[in-house]
Design an enzyme around this catalytic site. Structure first.
Site, PDB file in Angstrom:
ATOM      1  CB  CYS A 131       9.563  -1.233   4.973  1.00  0.00           C
ATOM      2  SG  CYS A 131       9.908  -0.740   3.549  1.00  0.00           S
ATOM      3  CD  GLU A 152      10.478  -5.028   2.836  1.00  0.00           C
ATOM      4  OE1 GLU A 152       9.400  -3.604   3.308  1.00  0.00           O
ATOM      5  OE2 GLU A 152      10.208  -4.856   1.738  1.00  0.00           O
ATOM      6  CE  LYS A 206      -4.211  -9.792  -2.536  1.00  0.00           C
ATOM      7  NZ  LYS A 206      -5.054  -7.680  -1.986  1.00  0.00           N
ATOM      8  CB  SER A 229      -0.839   0.179   0.826  1.00  0.00           C
ATOM      9  OG  SER A 229      -0.663   0.331   2.095  1.00  0.00           O
ATOM     10  CG  ASN A 230       4.786   1.066   2.249  1.00  0.00           C
ATOM     11  OD1 ASN A 230       5.033   0.302   1.245  1.00  0.00           O
ATOM     12  ND2 ASN A 230       5.873   1.455   2.823  1.00  0.00           N
ATOM     13  CG  HIS A 279      -2.599  -2.783  -1.071  1.00  0.00           C
ATOM     14  ND1 HIS A 279      -4.103  -1.879  -0.211  1.00  0.00           N
ATOM     15  CD2 HIS A 279      -2.545  -3.433  -0.299  1.00  0.00           C
ATOM     16  CE1 HIS A 279      -3.241  -1.927   0.851  1.00  0.00           C
ATOM     17  NE2 HIS A 279      -2.851  -2.468   1.237  1.00  0.00           N
ATOM     18  N   GLY A 336       3.714  -6.060   3.461  1.00  0.00           N
ATOM     19  CA  GLY A 336       2.793  -6.352   4.562  1.00  0.00           C
ATOM     20  C   GLY A 336       2.768  -5.774   5.888  1.00  0.00           C
ATOM     21  CB  SER A 337       0.387  -6.147   8.969  1.00  0.00           C
ATOM     22  OG  SER A 337      -0.086  -7.607   8.448  1.00  0.00           O
ATOM     23  CD  GLU A 388       6.681  -2.133  11.403  1.00  0.00           C
ATOM     24  OE1 GLU A 388       7.441  -0.743  10.396  1.00  0.00           O
ATOM     25  OE2 GLU A 388       6.823  -2.748  11.486  1.00  0.00           O
TER      26      GLU A 388
END
Length: 485
Positions: free
Chosen positions: A266, A229, A150, A124-125, A152, A205-206, A347
């Site tokens: 990140c 990641e 895929k 997303s970022n 986001h 992502g998370s 985080e």
């Protein structure tokens, strides 16, 4: 709102990718490079159409998004250059040696070949650089793998438009149908990950989402590599000598780094370790207070940040130095951090960071040792007075991070041959691989060695005459010359 990909559409995308795998694998490096350059040119040409969509969907500024387009097209061209040069294939040839001891050596020719269709979960970022046309896609295409992305949900329209640009460029350039495809929907992505035609997956992502997807990938009937990641705190450690030499620059650089992109990098420095008596509190508070409020990427990230910040405010031993406006700065000490390690070292994705004060070198070392895996770790020090301390700290940082910085800031990841964007868990699932730079393609390749195979039936890149003129290691020496048997 873009609708999820239907089961029929998903089946078509996976079938097309599987159909494209063989011709992509058989394509000459120069031919593949041409397809990739065509995508790069098309992205640059479409920037005026794509960037406004990105601005509307992500709230990111125009300059940032145009920079991302350039980064995306640049890394595509970098992979095209490497394909033509030959290093991406890691060709090694050992010609037969009947006099080798203790036994004669056969003719052996080793090359990296593509795994097959790759599933990429877009981030997303970075709506260009780590999304549909990002590094995972570029490196997989360079490796010779069809890619199914895929999208986001944070930038669905941009994802569709970017995919349209890429698909048309690949079509016109002559790439096989099915070389690239786009799907949408969380459940759709999970279904694709379970499909036996997918041979590897990349994810940014998370931690919870990454761990869940990794579990699916490795527990399939035929497990596949999953390159995730997930999360990173990217600690920064500062010595007394560095404070004396350039303390004000360190303070301003730190605030600029942890608030860059509304703290949604990140590689954001999540903690700054300073010696007690550093004298920088006033400047840090002033700089933080001067950060303007800005909109985050989407409501889900904003809600997650608010929840994470509220959690941190309630942790005993964490004090608020500055809040309000566009950023928050917290403070603690090494003993307090160690007493609440799990709470403090979780985080929080967004514009917040923690100053950790240490009272001795032993406390500084204990602070370093408190960390698990990270993408980066930074040391601000002075070479001469800190030589002995740096020699003690650098091995500890190396054990915990994939990129160790000296007197810099971790935000900003250069796309280059030497870059490593990865690290021990939980920063990434596989610490031996990178998602940025030339060697990112290695994630989607496997080695094959041909033994005593007639020259006429070998892949062209392994034949004696080296018709492509690419770089190869022959009997231990890098060369582009013809092999003599």
């Amino acid at each position: 709102m873009t609708p999820d990909t239907t089961p029929a559409e998903l089946e078509q995308a996976l079938a097309d990718a599987a159909e494209a795998a063989a011709p992509l694998a058989a394509s000459a490096p120069a031919e593949r490079a041409g397809w990739i350059r065509a995508v790069a040119d098309a992205l640059d040409a479409a920037a005026d159409e794509l960037v406004p969509i990105g601005m509307r969907e992500t709230s990111l500024p125009e300059a940032r998004l145009r920079g991302e387009v350039a980064r995306s097209s640049g890394q595509l061209r970098m992979f095209a250059d490497v394909l033509e040069e030959g290093s991406l294939l890691e060709i090694v040839i050992d010609t037969a040696d009947p006099d080798a001891k203790p036994v004669p050596r056969p003719d052996l020719r080793r090359v990296l070949v593509p795994l097959g269709p790759v599933l990429v979960f877009a981030a997303s970022n970075f709506p260009f650089a780590f999304s549909v046309c990002g590094g995972d896609t570029a490196s997989a295409l360079a490796a010779g793998c069809p890619v199914v992305v895929k999208a986001h949900p944070g930038h669905p329209e941009l994802s569709v438009k970017t995919a349209e640009v890429m698909l048309e460029a690949l079509r016109v350039a002559g790439a096989p149908a099915g070389t690239f495809g786009l799907i949408q929907g969380y459940d759709v992505g999970v279904t694709a990950l379970k499909d036996p035609r997918i041979t590897a997956a990349g994810f940014t992502g998370s931690v919870p989402a990454g761990k869940a997807l990794h579990e699916i990938a490795v527990t399939r009937p035929e497990p596949i590599p999953f390159y995730g990641e997930l999360g990173s705190l990217n600690p920064v450690f500062v010595t007394h000598a560095a404070i004396d030499a350039r303390g004000k620059d360190i303070a301003s650089g730190y605030v600029a780094s942890y608030t860059l992109g509304v703290g949604q990098f990140c590689t954001k420095p999540g903690l700054l370790f300073l010696p007690a008596g550093h004298g920088l509190q006033e400047q840090l508070v002033e700089a933080t207070g001067g950060v303007a409020a800005a909109t985050m990427l989407n409501d889900r990230i904003a809600e997650g940040f608010a929840s994470g910040l509220d959690r941190l405010r309630k942790v005993d031993g964490l004090r608020v130095w500055s809040e309000g406006g566009g950023a928050t700065l917290l403070q603690t000490t090494v003993p307090e951090l160690l007493a609440r390690r799990d709470e403090i070292l979780e985080e929080c994705f967004g514009p917040v960071s923690i100053v950790v004060e240490y009272a001795s070198v032993d406390e500084l070392v204990a602070g370093v040792e408190a960390f698990g895996g990270n993408l980066t770790a930074t040391l601000h020090a002075e070479a001469e007075p800190d030589a002995e301390l740096a020699a003690r700290l650098l091995p500890l940082l190396t054990a915990r991070a994939g990129r160790v910085l000296w007197n810099g800031w971790p935000t900003g990841v250069a796309v280059s041959w030497a870059q490593h964007h990865g690290g021990p868990f939980p920063s990434t699932v596989g610490s031996i691989h990178t998602s940025v730079g030339v060697t990112a393609a290695r994630r989607f390749q496997r080695p094959v060695a041909y033994q005593d195979t007639p020259d006429a039936v070998l892949p062209a890149v392994l034949q004696d005459k080296n018709p492509a003129g690419i770089s190869r290691r022959v009997n231990g020496t890098i060369t582009t010359a013809e092999v003599s048997r």
